[in-house]
Design a protein around this motif. Structure first.
Motif, mmCIF file in Angstrom:
data_model
loop_
_atom_site.group_PDB
_atom_site.id
_atom_site.type_symbol
_atom_site.label_atom_id
_atom_site.label_comp_id
_atom_site.label_asym_id
_atom_site.label_seq_id
_atom_site.Cartn_x
_atom_site.Cartn_y
_atom_site.Cartn_z
ATOM 1 N N SER A 220 0.818 -1.221 0.000
ATOM 2 C CA SER A 220 0.000 0.000 0.000
ATOM 3 C C SER A 220 0.848 1.266 0.000
ATOM 4 C CB SER A 220 -0.926 0.007 1.220
ATOM 5 O OG SER A 220 -0.166 -0.037 2.411
ATOM 6 N N GLY A 221 2.090 1.183 0.459
ATOM 7 C CA GLY A 221 2.989 2.333 0.378
ATOM 8 C C GLY A 221 2.842 3.360 1.473
ATOM 9 N N GLY A 222 2.232 3.014 2.591
ATOM 10 C CA GLY A 222 2.141 3.957 3.697
ATOM 11 C C GLY A 222 3.477 4.084 4.425
ATOM 12 N N THR A 223 3.863 5.307 4.750
ATOM 13 C CA THR A 223 5.134 5.531 5.429
ATOM 14 C C THR A 223 5.123 6.915 6.079
ATOM 15 O OG1 THR A 223 7.547 5.372 5.175
ATOM 16 C CG2 THR A 223 6.332 6.393 3.352
ATOM 17 N N TRP A 224 6.297 7.514 6.271
ATOM 18 C CA TRP A 224 6.437 8.757 7.020
ATOM 19 C C TRP A 224 7.375 9.700 6.266
ATOM 20 C CZ3 TRP A 224 3.473 8.550 11.431
ATOM 21 C CH2 TRP A 224 3.073 7.272 11.820
ATOM 22 N N VAL A 225 6.996 10.963 6.218
ATOM 23 C CA VAL A 225 7.789 11.951 5.487
ATOM 24 C C VAL A 225 9.206 12.055 6.036
ATOM 25 C CG1 VAL A 225 8.022 14.417 4.974
ATOM 26 C CG2 VAL A 225 5.794 13.302 4.715
ATOM 27 N N SER A 226 9.353 12.051 7.361
ATOM 28 C CA SER A 226 10.684 12.205 7.953
ATOM 29 C C SER A 226 11.627 11.089 7.519
ATOM 30 C CB SER A 226 10.581 12.241 9.487
ATOM 31 O OG SER A 226 9.996 11.046 9.983
ATOM 32 N N ASP A 227 11.107 9.872 7.424
ATOM 33 C CA ASP A 227 11.946 8.753 6.993
ATOM 34 C C ASP A 227 12.330 8.893 5.530
ATOM 35 O OD1 ASP A 227 11.995 6.647 9.306
ATOM 36 O OD2 ASP A 227 9.937 7.343 9.200
ATOM 37 N N MET A 228 11.389 9.297 4.701
ATOM 38 C CA MET A 228 11.700 9.442 3.279
ATOM 39 C C MET A 228 12.754 10.518 3.055
ATOM 40 S SD MET A 228 10.046 7.049 1.843
ATOM 41 C CE MET A 228 10.422 6.148 3.381
ATOM 42 N N ARG A 229 12.668 11.586 3.803
ATOM 43 C CA ARG A 229 13.694 12.640 3.674
ATOM 44 C C ARG A 229 15.051 12.140 4.168
ATOM 45 N NH1 ARG A 229 9.898 17.754 5.670
ATOM 46 N NH2 ARG A 229 8.837 18.039 3.650
ATOM 47 N N ALA A 230 15.042 11.415 5.282
ATOM 48 C CA ALA A 230 16.300 10.890 5.811
ATOM 49 C C ALA A 230 16.949 9.909 4.842
ATOM 50 C CB ALA A 230 16.056 10.210 7.149
ATOM 51 N N LEU A 231 16.130 9.189 4.079
ATOM 52 C CA LEU A 231 16.643 8.223 3.115
ATOM 53 C C LEU A 231 16.954 8.845 1.759
ATOM 54 C CD1 LEU A 231 14.192 5.301 3.956
ATOM 55 C CD2 LEU A 231 16.654 5.353 4.461
ATOM 56 N N ASN B 214 11.626 -10.462 7.771
ATOM 57 C CA ASN B 214 10.503 -10.091 8.637
ATOM 58 C C ASN B 214 10.680 -8.697 9.233
ATOM 59 O OD1 ASN B 214 8.055 -10.391 9.881
ATOM 60 N ND2 ASN B 214 8.722 -11.875 11.406
ATOM 61 N N PHE B 215 11.085 -7.734 8.386
ATOM 62 C CA PHE B 215 11.275 -6.363 8.861
ATOM 63 C C PHE B 215 9.965 -5.580 8.961
ATOM 64 C CE2 PHE B 215 15.940 -5.898 7.222
ATOM 65 C CZ PHE B 215 16.367 -6.729 8.239
ATOM 66 N N ALA B 216 8.899 -6.007 8.273
ATOM 67 C CA ALA B 216 7.650 -5.249 8.283
ATOM 68 C C ALA B 216 7.075 -5.190 9.694
ATOM 69 C CB ALA B 216 6.644 -5.877 7.337
ATOM 70 N N THR B 217 6.543 -4.040 10.078
ATOM 71 C CA THR B 217 6.024 -3.884 11.435
ATOM 72 C C THR B 217 4.862 -4.838 11.685
ATOM 73 O OG1 THR B 217 4.514 -2.133 10.736
ATOM 74 C CG2 THR B 217 6.676 -1.456 11.542
ATOM 75 N N PRO B 218 4.811 -5.477 12.858
ATOM 76 C CA PRO B 218 3.738 -6.437 13.140
ATOM 77 C C PRO B 218 2.383 -5.771 13.351
ATOM 78 C CG PRO B 218 5.169 -6.188 15.056
ATOM 79 C CD PRO B 218 5.823 -5.438 13.935
ATOM 80 N N THR B 219 2.358 -4.464 13.591
ATOM 81 C CA THR B 219 1.083 -3.789 13.848
ATOM 82 C C THR B 219 0.336 -3.482 12.552
ATOM 83 O OG1 THR B 219 2.429 -1.784 14.055
ATOM 84 C CG2 THR B 219 1.601 -2.795 16.085
ATOM 85 N N VAL B 220 0.999 -2.829 11.577
ATOM 86 C CA VAL B 220 0.305 -2.452 10.339
ATOM 87 C C VAL B 220 1.024 -2.951 9.080
ATOM 88 C CG1 VAL B 220 -0.769 -0.423 11.369
ATOM 89 C CG2 VAL B 220 1.448 -0.189 10.238
ATOM 90 N N GLY B 221 2.091 -3.717 9.233
ATOM 91 C CA GLY B 221 2.754 -4.300 8.072
ATOM 92 C C GLY B 221 3.543 -3.324 7.226
ATOM 93 N N GLU B 222 4.032 -2.249 7.841
ATOM 94 C CA GLU B 222 4.811 -1.246 7.117
ATOM 95 C C GLU B 222 6.272 -1.701 7.035
ATOM 96 O OE1 GLU B 222 6.621 3.199 7.852
ATOM 97 O OE2 GLU B 222 5.487 2.164 9.421
#
Length: 390
Positions: free
Chosen positions: A46-57, A278-286
């Motif tokens: 689905s591509g959900g993520t966070w702006v701060s992480d995308m900028r850091a990367l 298995n890096f995807a978060t167990p809560t929402v699969g991000e």
């Protein structure tokens, strides 16, 4: 039969495998095989993520859209959070993967699309993989090291008998539409009767589109996500959200592991990364931001291992991953197991409690990141007692 040779064979052209390839140092040769016809298509997330992480990367701004509101919905309760310090983002998945692919090629990686790994065996100090090219001919790749970035399939480690593919998985399907009308500054996560054996999301996406998806945990339920999607559309739920949809442009589907974190990522010269690890978060699969970040970590450490012949750099990669994921994901997985059994009334109570959390606590919950500061403040205990209690 065509025979290729490299220091590193990477199986899988998702964000993890591409990030490894882009980070290997000069003088370390690599071959990447990817079973789909194109990098970034079909879309499986689905591509959900966070702006701060995308900028850091270093991800370009035009590869995602930002949102400032996160809404949780159950049958009778709505919890709305303004995301002031942690802005949400939804990615242009194809654009992002192809950006990563260009970086891998520019770094000298020999990328083969529509190429499937058929088998992999130990070959002296290295490995010999049998592959099938786009023209259906077969070839072989000899490599000193192999990176398994094949996702949930665990193709390499399973072929070598080193580990089994996950038995408990998150299975999702998503329809992407033209968005004619609706709130483009709000991401919605919904639970309850509409998706009782699973969970759902509504994400505004790049190019004036919206992604509507549902996911379930298998084998906790045998209901297919496609069945849930059909029921969702028939129920009128989406119209109640103020959405006006245009043409359906894509159907995206994917599978991710939903099992406890396993710190064993290095098997001599075979290494797991991304969803395979298995890096995807167990809560929402991000998982995309972790796939990129730790794909780069692996690229750095694997380069040192190739250059020196020593195992220490790969063990260091394994420890860095465990430090980030092991403790946090233990709590997240426990929550995942519990909420998978919720009924509609329990979801109402849980969403009502979510409405009382601060932004920082909501972010910690979704990201499965429980810092020592949060633990010291009793937040983890609070989350366990108030959000995941029955």
């Amino acid at each position: 039969m065509t025979e290729l040779q490299a220091d590193v064979l990477i199986v899988g052209g998702g964000p993890a495998g591409l990030s490894v390839a882009a980070r290997l140092p000069d003088g370390v040769s690599s071959i990447l095989v990817h079973q789909d016809a194109e990098i970034g298509r079909p879309v499986r997330t689905s591509g959900g993520t966070w702006v701060s992480d995308m900028r850091a990367l270093g991800v370009p701004d035009d590869l995602y859209v930002a949102m400032n509101t996160l809404e949780f919905r159950s049958d009778n309760v709505v919890a709305t959070h303004a995301m002031k310090s942690q802005t949400l983002a939804v990615l242009d998945i194809t654009g992002l993967y192809q950006w990563l692919g260009r970086a891998a090629v520019a770094n000298g990686c020999d990328v083969h699309v529509w190429t499937k790994m058929l088998a992999c065996v130990r070959d002296g100090a290295g490995y010999l993989a049998t592959i099938r090219f786009a023209d259906r001919s077969e070839g072989r790749v000899r490599a000193r090291y192999v990176v398994d970035a094949s996702g949930n399939a665990n193709a390499v480690v399973a072929a070598l008998g080193l580990a089994d593919a996950p038995q408990r998985t998150g299975v999702g399907i998503e329809y992407e539409y033209e968005m004619l009308d609706g709130d483009r500054d709000k991401a919605v996560l919904f639970v309850g009767t509409a998706v009782l054996v699973g969970y759902g999301w509504i994400f505004p996406a790049p190019h004036n589109r919206v992604r509507i998806g549902v996911g379930v945990i298998s084998p906790d339920t045998d209901v297919s996500p496609r069945t849930l999607m059909d029921q969702l559309h028939a129920s009128g739920f989406l119209y109640d959200q103020g959405l006006r949809l245009g043409t359906r442009v894509h159907v995206n589907a994917g599978v991710i592991p939903s099992e406890p974190y396993d710190r064993k990522l290095v098997f001599d010269r075979v290494i797991r990364v991304g969803d395979t690890a298995n890096f995807a978060t167990p809560t929402v699969g991000e998982g995309i931001r972790m796939a990129i970040e730790f794909g780069r970590v692996l690229g750095d450490e694997l380069g040192k291992a190739v250059q020196t012949g020593r195992a220490a750099p790969l063990k260091r990669y394994e420890r860095k991953c465990a430090k980030r994921f092991e403790r946090n994901y233990r709590l997240g997985y426990a929550a995942n197991q519990r909420i998978a059994k919720y009924d509609a009334a329990q979801w109402d109570r849980s969403v009502r409690r979510l409405s009382r959390l601060s932004e920082r606590e909501v972010v910690a919950l979704i990201r499965s990141e429980y810092s020592f500061r949060l633990i010291a403040g009793g937040v983890v205990k609070y989350l366990k007692a108030k959000i995941f209690s029955r």
